[in-house]
Design a protein around this motif. Structure first.
Motif, PDB file in Angstrom:
ATOM      1  N   LYS A   1      34.345  28.924  45.267  1.00 50.98           N
ATOM      2  CA  LYS A   1      35.612  29.584  45.593  1.00 50.98           C
ATOM      3  C   LYS A   1      36.547  29.568  44.396  1.00 50.98           C
ATOM      4  O   LYS A   1      37.259  30.545  44.143  1.00 50.98           O
ATOM      5  CB  LYS A   1      36.267  28.943  46.813  1.00 50.98           C
ATOM      6  N   PHE A   2      36.574  28.456  43.650  1.00 54.53           N
ATOM      7  CA  PHE A   2      37.396  28.426  42.439  1.00 54.53           C
ATOM      8  C   PHE A   2      37.003  29.567  41.497  1.00 54.53           C
ATOM      9  O   PHE A   2      37.862  30.289  41.000  1.00 54.53           O
ATOM     10  CB  PHE A   2      37.267  27.085  41.688  1.00 54.53           C
ATOM     11  N   HIS A   3      35.705  29.712  41.238  1.00 56.34           N
ATOM     12  CA  HIS A   3      35.279  30.762  40.307  1.00 56.34           C
ATOM     13  C   HIS A   3      35.622  32.155  40.837  1.00 56.34           C
ATOM     14  O   HIS A   3      35.968  33.046  40.054  1.00 56.34           O
ATOM     15  CB  HIS A   3      33.787  30.631  39.981  1.00 56.34           C
ATOM     16  N   TRP A   4      35.572  32.347  42.133  1.00 57.05           N
ATOM     17  CA  TRP A   4      35.976  33.632  42.725  1.00 57.05           C
ATOM     18  C   TRP A   4      37.466  33.880  42.476  1.00 57.05           C
ATOM     19  O   TRP A   4      37.862  34.931  41.989  1.00 57.05           O
ATOM     20  CB  TRP A   4      35.652  33.639  44.219  1.00 57.05           C
ATOM     21  N   ILE A   5      38.310  32.902  42.807  1.00 56.87           N
ATOM     22  CA  ILE A   5      39.759  33.046  42.651  1.00 56.87           C
ATOM     23  C   ILE A   5      40.128  33.222  41.178  1.00 56.87           C
ATOM     24  O   ILE A   5      40.914  34.101  40.818  1.00 56.87           O
ATOM     25  CB  ILE A   5      40.483  31.825  43.276  1.00 56.87           C
ATOM     26  N   HIS A   6      39.556  32.393  40.327  1.00 63.46           N
ATOM     27  CA  HIS A   6      39.810  32.458  38.894  1.00 63.46           C
ATOM     28  C   HIS A   6      39.369  33.818  38.337  1.00 63.46           C
ATOM     29  O   HIS A   6      40.090  34.451  37.564  1.00 63.46           O
ATOM     30  CB  HIS A   6      39.059  31.304  38.217  1.00 63.46           C
ATOM     31  N   GLY A   7      38.191  34.266  38.749  1.00 67.01           N
ATOM     32  CA  GLY A   7      37.690  35.562  38.293  1.00 67.01           C
ATOM     33  C   GLY A   7      38.573  36.715  38.728  1.00 67.01           C
ATOM     34  O   GLY A   7      38.858  37.627  37.944  1.00 67.01           O
ATOM     35  N   GLN A   8      39.047  36.691  39.974  1.00 69.93           N
ATOM     36  CA  GLN A   8      39.920  37.764  40.463  1.00 69.93           C
ATOM     37  C   GLN A   8      41.256  37.771  39.716  1.00 69.93           C
ATOM     38  O   GLN A   8      41.803  38.842  39.447  1.00 69.93           O
ATOM     39  CB  GLN A   8      40.138  37.642  41.976  1.00 69.93           C
ATOM     40  N   HIS A   9      41.748  36.602  39.377  1.00 72.37           N
ATOM     41  CA  HIS A   9      42.960  36.499  38.566  1.00 72.37           C
ATOM     42  C   HIS A   9      42.773  37.255  37.243  1.00 72.37           C
ATOM     43  O   HIS A   9      43.631  38.040  36.837  1.00 72.37           O
ATOM     44  CB  HIS A   9      43.254  35.014  38.316  1.00 72.37           C
ATOM     45  N   HIS A  10      41.626  37.043  36.620  1.00 73.49           N
ATOM     46  CA  HIS A  10      41.370  37.685  35.332  1.00 73.49           C
ATOM     47  C   HIS A  10      40.964  39.159  35.474  1.00 73.49           C
ATOM     48  O   HIS A  10      41.237  39.950  34.573  1.00 73.49           O
ATOM     49  CB  HIS A  10      40.350  36.879  34.534  1.00 73.49           C
ATOM     50  N   VAL A  11      40.364  39.531  36.585  1.00 74.93           N
ATOM     51  CA  VAL A  11      40.081  40.955  36.839  1.00 74.93           C
ATOM     52  C   VAL A  11      41.405  41.718  36.893  1.00 74.93           C
ATOM     53  O   VAL A  11      41.520  42.821  36.349  1.00 74.93           O
ATOM     54  CB  VAL A  11      39.257  41.143  38.132  1.00 74.93           C
TER      55      VAL A  11
END
Length: 169
Positions: A147-157
């Protein structure tokens, strides 16, 4: 593949689809360009893979006992889905100038490899066990890492989309 990590892979691919080398390398003063954002994500994935590989090689989880600050940070980011702005990236996840073509070509495989090694550790040690320390959030379970990688990735998307928007005006 975990559904969030699969969506992450798709989101990243969509975010940069059709961007030229010039667009990938443009940035406002003092900010990262899209290529640097992608490299940052790539470095977080390779770091997570290495950490989980060490965990599996050690034959035990490598997470320390969480502090109240760890619980709070994990709650804010993983449970609430809020990634605070302005946090400086850890040194090992700071872009170093890897070629954007290399990062783009390797990104899908790194996400798959990360999903695989997280799943292996989860299967070996259990779903409720804190497996590995995140450099900012502290000890996390497998699902919290995903979930961290999902949230972090969406932040950068969103950052990449904002950079991309400067070219469509």
């Amino acid at each position: 593949m975990d559904i969030r990590l699969d969506k992450l892979k798709q989101s990243l691919e969509s975010a940069v689809e059709g961007m030229s080398t010039e667009q990938l390398s443009w940035h406002p003063p003092g900010k990262w360009c899209a290529a640097e954002v992608l490299e940052h994500l790539y470095l977080t994935y390779t770091g997570t893979i290495k950490g989980f590989e060490r965990c599996l090689e050690a034959g035990k989880p490598l997470a320390r006992v969480p502090t109240w600050k760890d619980h709070f940070r994990t709650f804010v980011v993983v449970r609430l889905g809020h990634l605070p702005e302005g946090r400086k990236a850890p040194r090992n996840a700071t872009p170093r100038g890897l070629p954007a073509e290399h990062v783009l070509a390797q990104m899908p495989e790194k996400i798959r490899a990360m999903d695989t090694v997280i799943a292996q550790a989860e299967q070996k040690y259990g779903r409720q066990i804190k497996l590995l320390d995140h450099p900012i959030l502290g000890p996390l379970r497998a699902r919290e890492w995903r979930k961290f990688h999902w949230i972090h990735g969406q932040h950068h998307v969103r950052q990449i989309s904002n950079l991309r928007g400067t070219f469509s005006d």
